[in-house]
Design a protein around this motif. Structure first.
Motif, short mmCIF file in Angstrom:
data_model
loop_
_atom_site.label_atom_id
_atom_site.label_comp_id
_atom_site.label_asym_id
_atom_site.label_seq_id
_atom_site.Cartn_x
_atom_site.Cartn_y
_atom_site.Cartn_z
N MET A 1 0.81 -1.21 0.00
CA MET A 1 0.00 0.00 0.00
C MET A 1 0.84 1.27 0.00
SD MET A 1 -3.30 -0.43 2.34
CE MET A 1 -4.44 -1.73 2.06
N ASP A 2 2.14 1.12 0.07
CA ASP A 2 2.99 2.31 0.09
C ASP A 2 2.89 3.13 -1.19
OD1 ASP A 2 3.79 1.81 2.66
OD2 ASP A 2 5.67 0.86 2.09
N TYR A 3 2.46 2.51 -2.29
CA TYR A 3 2.27 3.25 -3.54
C TYR A 3 1.25 4.38 -3.38
CZ TYR A 3 -2.23 1.01 -4.35
OH TYR A 3 -3.52 0.60 -4.24
N LEU A 4 0.34 4.24 -2.42
CA LEU A 4 -0.69 5.26 -2.20
C LEU A 4 -0.08 6.62 -1.88
CD1 LEU A 4 -3.15 3.13 -0.06
CD2 LEU A 4 -3.55 3.93 -2.40
N PHE A 5 1.05 6.62 -1.20
CA PHE A 5 1.67 7.87 -0.79
C PHE A 5 2.13 8.71 -1.97
CE2 PHE A 5 2.31 5.25 3.05
CZ PHE A 5 1.63 6.06 3.95
N ASP A 6 2.41 8.09 -3.09
CA ASP A 6 2.90 8.79 -4.26
C ASP A 6 1.79 9.35 -5.14
OD1 ASP A 6 5.57 8.30 -3.56
OD2 ASP A 6 5.50 6.33 -4.53
N LEU A 7 0.56 9.01 -4.84
CA LEU A 7 -0.56 9.46 -5.66
C LEU A 7 -0.95 10.90 -5.32
CD1 LEU A 7 -2.86 6.30 -5.42
CD2 LEU A 7 -1.33 6.94 -7.30
N ILE A 19 -10.40 0.63 -2.15
CA ILE A 19 -9.83 -0.54 -1.47
C ILE A 19 -10.73 -0.99 -0.33
CG2 ILE A 19 -7.93 -1.34 0.01
CD1 ILE A 19 -6.08 0.46 -1.76
N LEU A 20 -11.15 -0.04 0.49
CA LEU A 20 -12.03 -0.38 1.61
C LEU A 20 -13.35 -0.96 1.10
CD1 LEU A 20 -11.47 2.72 3.91
CD2 LEU A 20 -10.74 0.37 4.37
N ASP A 28 -20.88 0.17 9.41
CA ASP A 28 -21.34 1.25 10.30
C ASP A 28 -20.19 1.83 11.12
OD1 ASP A 28 -23.92 0.96 9.38
OD2 ASP A 28 -24.59 -0.26 11.08
N LYS A 29 -19.30 0.97 11.59
CA LYS A 29 -18.18 1.44 12.41
C LYS A 29 -17.25 2.34 11.60
CE LYS A 29 -14.42 -0.18 15.35
NZ LYS A 29 -13.71 -1.34 15.89
N THR A 30 -16.85 1.90 10.41
CA THR A 30 -15.94 2.72 9.60
C THR A 30 -16.64 3.99 9.12
OG1 THR A 30 -16.41 1.43 7.62
CG2 THR A 30 -14.43 0.84 8.86
N MET A 31 -17.93 3.90 8.79
CA MET A 31 -18.66 5.10 8.36
C MET A 31 -18.77 6.11 9.50
SD MET A 31 -19.19 5.11 5.21
CE MET A 31 -20.32 6.47 5.07
N TRP A 109 -4.36 2.93 9.51
CA TRP A 109 -5.70 2.53 9.93
C TRP A 109 -6.30 1.54 8.93
CZ3 TRP A 109 -10.43 4.06 7.51
CH2 TRP A 109 -11.60 3.75 8.22
N MET A 110 -6.16 1.82 7.64
CA MET A 110 -6.65 0.91 6.61
C MET A 110 -5.98 -0.45 6.71
SD MET A 110 -7.05 3.15 3.11
CE MET A 110 -6.62 1.69 2.22
N LYS A 111 -4.65 -0.45 6.85
CA LYS A 111 -3.92 -1.71 6.97
C LYS A 111 -4.41 -2.51 8.17
CE LYS A 111 0.44 -0.32 4.77
NZ LYS A 111 1.86 -0.04 5.02
N ASP A 112 -4.64 -1.83 9.29
CA ASP A 112 -5.12 -2.52 10.49
C ASP A 112 -6.49 -3.14 10.26
OD1 ASP A 112 -2.82 -1.76 11.83
OD2 ASP A 112 -3.77 -0.14 12.97
N ILE A 113 -7.37 -2.41 9.60
CA ILE A 113 -8.71 -2.94 9.31
C ILE A 113 -8.61 -4.17 8.41
CG2 ILE A 113 -10.87 -2.48 8.08
CD1 ILE A 113 -10.70 0.38 9.03
N ILE A 114 -7.81 -4.08 7.38
CA ILE A 114 -7.65 -5.20 6.44
C ILE A 114 -7.06 -6.42 7.16
CG2 ILE A 114 -6.37 -5.98 4.41
CD1 ILE A 114 -6.77 -3.05 3.33
N ALA A 115 -6.06 -6.18 8.00
CA ALA A 115 -5.41 -7.29 8.71
C ALA A 115 -6.34 -7.97 9.70
CB ALA A 115 -4.17 -6.78 9.43
#
Length: 117
Positions: A1-7, A19-20, A28-31, A109-115
């Motif tokens: 996901m590090d590619y996201l930083f370059d966008l 991705i999410l 509901d929790k993420t919203m 946060w995204m990585k944690d949710i995915i994991a």
């Protein structure tokens, strides 16, 4: 996901939301987090909620996407989640480019949710 930083900002956040969404992680929790001014500020150092709900059929008016001083804070493009329409903040910064880095905690946060799912 590090590619996201370059966008660029718009691609960054829309890619993150895709991705999410594609991983069925927008619930509901993420919203609750993504639409809360307080939670977005405390978790990600965002000055605005990441998502702001708008009418699904109406054009996004300037007063919804701009702040009181006339600066645009949200992209006028709508992001549809579970049949509801949202506009997405454009307020994104990255380490070494600003004192306020809100991309890093958001991606973490995204990585944690995915994991954890």
């Amino acid at each position: 996901m590090d590619y996201l930083f370059d966008l660029p900002n718009k691609q960054f956040i829309f890619q993150c939301l895709d991705i999410l969404d594609s991983n069925n992680l927008i619930n509901d929790k993420t919203m609750n987090i993504l639409t809360s001014d307080t939670l977005c500020h405390s978790k990600f150092y965002c000055q605005y909620p990441i998502l702001q709900e708008v009418d699904k059929y109406d054009v996004v008016e300037k007063e919804l996407s701009h702040d009181a001083t006339g600066n645009r804070r949200y992209y006028p493009n709508k992001f549809i989640i579970k049949g509801r329409a949202y506009i997405v903040t454009n307020d994104w910064y990255y380490r070494n480019k600003s004192n306020r880095d809100n991309r890093t905690p958001f991606v973490k946060w995204m990585k944690d949710i995915i994991a954890n799912n």
